[in-house]
Design an enzyme around this catalytic site. Structure first.
Site, PDB file in Angstrom:
ATOM      1  N   HIS A  11       0.819  -1.209   0.000  1.00  0.00           N
ATOM      2  CA  HIS A  11       0.000   0.000   0.000  1.00  0.00           C
ATOM      3  C   HIS A  11       0.862   1.273   0.000  1.00  0.00           C
ATOM      4  CE1 HIS A  11       0.968   0.909   4.213  1.00  0.00           C
ATOM      5  NE2 HIS A  11       0.823  -0.392   4.445  1.00  0.00           N
ATOM      6  N   GLU A  84      -2.174  -7.040   7.512  1.00  0.00           N
ATOM      7  CA  GLU A  84      -0.826  -6.913   8.069  1.00  0.00           C
ATOM      8  C   GLU A  84      -0.693  -7.781   9.317  1.00  0.00           C
ATOM      9  OE1 GLU A  84       2.077  -6.743   7.700  1.00  0.00           O
ATOM     10  OE2 GLU A  84       2.785  -4.669   7.666  1.00  0.00           O
TER      11      GLU A  84
END
Length: 211
Positions: A11, A84
């Site tokens: 990202h 994550e």
């Protein structure tokens, strides 16, 4: 393995990245720099003509994937398994704060040891197996010869790369960290995977990138 190529895309930058804050699974949005980074990266990745696009369901990854959807028309499929690493009590803290409160565990994490972080968080091995399993599952669903793009997070993607290459997570420091809006490319070879590219980004993509 049906996909002929898997692109693992981190990202764009968030405010927490810029502040050197451990995000973990906190849902932190892209900042202005991050939005510009993913727009530039999406223009490059669109040229690969992806056949499928999947993303972590956290907004910083989902908004990264949305930048590619905007230029390709390809819908992004969310998958929580691509989140994550869960960092337990470390989530939201500055790296300096973590160093002060958990000096030994943080030092072990930084050198690549497979330790549980933030008291109740995940180990590197756990996030690597989780993320790699998701990548393999989505790659198997891609039409033969197609390209899969996976928008996710630095630790999850790095762990997935090591796991898919058959490397131990204790070799974490062998690979550099993923930079914001940069990607790696895996291709199938002999029933396994080969790393074709690593930490690739758009022209000028290193400006403001964390990692």
């Amino acid at each position: 393995m049906s996909a002929a190529r898997v692109v693992l895309w981190r990202h764009g930058r968030t405010r927490a990245n810029a502040e050197q804050r451990f995000q973990g699974q906190l849902d932190v949005p892209l900042d202005e720099v991050g939005r510009a980074q993913v727009a530039a990266a999406a223009a490059e990745l669109a040229a690969l003509e992806p056949a499928a696009l999947v993303t972590s369901d956290l907004s910083r990854a989902a908004d990264t994937a949305a930048a590619l959807s905007a230029v390709t028309g390809l819908p992004a499929v969310p998958d929580p398994a691509l989140r994550e690493v869960h960092a337990g009590a470390w989530q939201g803290l500055l790296h300096t704060e973590i160093t002060a409160r958990w000096p030994q565990t943080y030092a072990a994490w930084r050198r690549g040891d497979d330790v549980r972080i933030g008291d109740t968080g995940e180990t590197r091995g756990e996030v690597a197996r989780r993320a790699a399993g998701a990548v393999e599952r989505h790659a198997a669903a891609v039409p033969d010869g197609g390209t899969l793009v996976v928008a996710a997070h630095g630790a999850a993607l790095k762990g997935a790369v090591l796991q898919l290459l058959g490397l131990a997570v204790t070799g974490w420091s062998v690979l550099a960290g993923f930079r914001n809006a940069h990607w790696a490319v895996l291709v199938p070879v002999g029933g396994g995977w080969s790393l074709a590219e690593y930490n690739v980004g758009p022209p000028g993509g290193g400006v403001g990138a964390e990692g």
